[in-house]
Design an enzyme around this catalytic site. Structure first.
Site, mmCIF file in Angstrom:
data_model
loop_
_atom_site.group_PDB
_atom_site.id
_atom_site.type_symbol
_atom_site.label_atom_id
_atom_site.label_comp_id
_atom_site.label_asym_id
_atom_site.label_seq_id
_atom_site.Cartn_x
_atom_site.Cartn_y
_atom_site.Cartn_z
ATOM 1 N N LYS A 80 -8.159 11.709 -4.720
ATOM 2 C CA LYS A 80 -9.112 10.746 -4.173
ATOM 3 C C LYS A 80 -10.425 11.402 -3.758
ATOM 4 O O LYS A 80 -11.443 10.717 -3.624
ATOM 5 C CB LYS A 80 -8.499 10.009 -2.979
ATOM 6 C CG LYS A 80 -8.173 10.920 -1.800
ATOM 7 C CD LYS A 80 -7.511 10.161 -0.660
ATOM 8 C CE LYS A 80 -7.144 11.083 0.478
ATOM 9 N NZ LYS A 80 -8.275 11.803 1.068
ATOM 10 N N ASP A 81 -10.415 12.725 -3.528
ATOM 11 C CA ASP A 81 -11.625 13.418 -3.118
ATOM 12 C C ASP A 81 -12.523 13.785 -4.294
ATOM 13 O O ASP A 81 -13.664 14.201 -4.091
ATOM 14 C CB ASP A 81 -11.270 14.706 -2.357
ATOM 15 C CG ASP A 81 -10.588 14.431 -1.030
ATOM 16 O OD1 ASP A 81 -10.830 13.347 -0.466
ATOM 17 O OD2 ASP A 81 -9.824 15.290 -0.567
ATOM 18 N N ARG A 131 -12.878 1.033 2.956
ATOM 19 C CA ARG A 131 -11.955 0.149 2.267
ATOM 20 C C ARG A 131 -10.838 -0.292 3.195
ATOM 21 O O ARG A 131 -10.521 -1.484 3.289
ATOM 22 C CB ARG A 131 -11.385 0.881 1.040
ATOM 23 C CG ARG A 131 -10.440 0.048 0.166
ATOM 24 C CD ARG A 131 -8.983 0.284 0.487
ATOM 25 N NE ARG A 131 -8.618 1.691 0.423
ATOM 26 C CZ ARG A 131 -7.463 2.158 0.877
ATOM 27 N NH1 ARG A 131 -6.591 1.351 1.466
ATOM 28 N NH2 ARG A 131 -7.165 3.444 0.804
ATOM 29 N N ARG A 132 -10.238 0.658 3.916
ATOM 30 C CA ARG A 132 -9.172 0.297 4.841
ATOM 31 C C ARG A 132 -9.690 -0.640 5.925
ATOM 32 O O ARG A 132 -9.052 -1.643 6.260
ATOM 33 C CB ARG A 132 -8.599 1.558 5.491
ATOM 34 C CG ARG A 132 -7.757 2.424 4.572
ATOM 35 C CD ARG A 132 -7.427 3.729 5.248
ATOM 36 N NE ARG A 132 -6.516 4.563 4.468
ATOM 37 C CZ ARG A 132 -6.542 5.883 4.472
ATOM 38 N NH1 ARG A 132 -7.457 6.521 5.192
ATOM 39 N NH2 ARG A 132 -5.677 6.583 3.755
ATOM 40 N N ARG A 149 -12.655 11.015 12.137
ATOM 41 C CA ARG A 149 -12.696 12.102 11.160
ATOM 42 C C ARG A 149 -11.867 13.276 11.639
ATOM 43 O O ARG A 149 -11.459 13.346 12.785
ATOM 44 C CB ARG A 149 -14.154 12.564 10.948
ATOM 45 C CG ARG A 149 -15.089 11.512 10.328
ATOM 46 C CD ARG A 149 -14.803 11.293 8.856
ATOM 47 N NE ARG A 149 -14.574 12.549 8.158
ATOM 48 C CZ ARG A 149 -15.540 13.421 7.819
ATOM 49 N NH1 ARG A 149 -16.810 13.154 8.113
ATOM 50 N NH2 ARG A 149 -15.246 14.542 7.176
ATOM 51 N N ARG A 155 -6.852 14.263 14.127
ATOM 52 C CA ARG A 155 -6.793 12.808 14.299
ATOM 53 C C ARG A 155 -5.615 12.400 15.180
ATOM 54 O O ARG A 155 -5.746 11.524 16.039
ATOM 55 C CB ARG A 155 -6.699 12.116 12.932
ATOM 56 C CG ARG A 155 -7.941 12.301 12.078
ATOM 57 C CD ARG A 155 -7.884 11.435 10.839
ATOM 58 N NE ARG A 155 -8.654 12.035 9.750
ATOM 59 C CZ ARG A 155 -8.894 11.440 8.595
ATOM 60 N NH1 ARG A 155 -8.410 10.234 8.357
ATOM 61 N NH2 ARG A 155 -9.594 12.038 7.655
ATOM 62 N N CYS A 230 -17.245 6.228 -1.387
ATOM 63 C CA CYS A 230 -17.013 6.156 0.060
ATOM 64 C C CYS A 230 -17.900 5.136 0.753
ATOM 65 O O CYS A 230 -17.620 4.737 1.882
ATOM 66 C CB CYS A 230 -17.245 7.529 0.688
ATOM 67 S SG CYS A 230 -15.993 8.753 0.237
#
Length: 330
Positions: A80-81, A131-132, A149, A155, A230
């Protein structure tokens, strides 16, 4: 070989890299692999939302520089990165078998037993993903969503030790790889290499998981055609069943009030990895899979493009344009 991550984030990056090395060693027991931990822009800038930084290669630029200088020969990423358009000279030489692609909700200890639906009004939920946030805002309008972040340790510490967040959203695959099942790029690992390095391409080719490869080609083709990244809420999901590849994609406004979602399918044969592929090394959405036949790869790419065009025909461009403008303005 390089694993993505700074000293604090190295735990997950190292676990991911070690899993790739273990597979390579099983196939090439006579080879030695040196692992080099490196930091990226995305690892260092932790006080700004990903969507605000404006850098398309947050987690790849420094690693690609090392590849270019022959300081490393392959780089392990969460897929995904990796942008859907890679810089010239680089390719994804292998896509490993995908783990759980879903998201997980992790609650503050005082809310154990709660769900997002039953959290108190105005509870704050942390996520690094537009998106989330957009998807959840639509479903749970009584909650507030803020950027969080840092690596998983950071986190979780912010969640547990500070009073700012009632819950945070994390990738299930990351939690599983860290062994944190009790707290429950997503789920697939990509190995980036120099595009013209035939020896390394041959070396990492054994890592390809054919089904994951085809699913990721369809997903990346969809995202590339929509220019998703992003800075916009775009989601895509695949499933393979009975020879059918199902691709579901959607776009959302930033507040989740407007959305378009559709599903398409195509008949795609998942080949055995050892089947002879193309003689040359054409890339599809930045991926080189020499040992996988070209036909299924093209079918997967076409499915992604077709679904993107369907969403565009239903107004996705307007939703995404407004989302980009609002994101840039805040």
């Amino acid at each position: 070989m390089s694993g993505n991550g700074n000293a604090a984030a190295t735990a997950l990056a190292r676990i991911q890299t070690d899993s790739v090395v273990a597979t390579l060693k099983a196939s090439y027991p006579g080879l030695q692999f040196e692992i080099i931990a490196m930091s990226t822009t995305g690892d260092k800038i932790l006080d700004t939302a990903l969507s605000k930084i404006g850098e398309k290669s947050l987690f790849t630029k420094e690693l690609e520089h090392a590849l270019e200088k022959n300081e490393v020969d392959l780089v392990v990423h969460s897929l995904k990165d990796l942008p859907t358009v890679l810089p010239p000279g680089f390719t994804i030489g292998a896509i490993c078998k995908r783990e759980n692609p879903h998201d997980a909700v992790v609650f503050h200890p005082k809310f154990v037993g709660k769900t997002l639906e039953t959290l108190p009004e105005k509870s704050v939920v942390g996520t690094s993903s537009l998106r989330r946030a957009a998807q959840l805002q639509r479903k749970f309008p009584h909650l507030e969503f803020r950027s969080i972040r840092g690596n998983l340790n950071t986190r979780l510490r912010k969640l547990d030790e500070q009073q700012e967040f009632s819950a945070i959203i994390l990738a299930t695959a990351g939690l599983q790889r860290m062994g944190w099942h009790n707290r429950m790029g997503q789920g697939a690992l990509g190995v980036e290499v120099r595009a013209k390095d035939q020896d390394i391409l041959d070396l990492v080719g054994v890592l390809h998981d054919p089904e994951t490869l085809l699913r990721c080609i369809a997903e990346r083709a969809f995202l590339r055609h929509l220019e998703g990244g992003c800075s916009v809420p775009v989601a895509v999901h695949t499933a393979m069943k009975d020879g059918q590849l199902y691709l579901t994609g959607g776009v959302w406004s930033l507040d989740g009030s407007d959305s378009i979602q559709e599903t398409m399918q195509a008949t795609i044969h998942v080949p055995a990895q050892h089947e002879d592929g193309p003689e040359d090394d054409p890339q599809l959405v930045g991926i080189t899979a020499r040992n996988i036949p070209r036909g299924p790869q093209l079918a997967a790419q076409n499915l992604g493009i077709s679904l993107a065009n369907l969403l565009l025909s239903k107004g996705a461009k307007n939703i995404l344009d407004v989302a980009r403008q609002l994101n840039d303005a805040h």
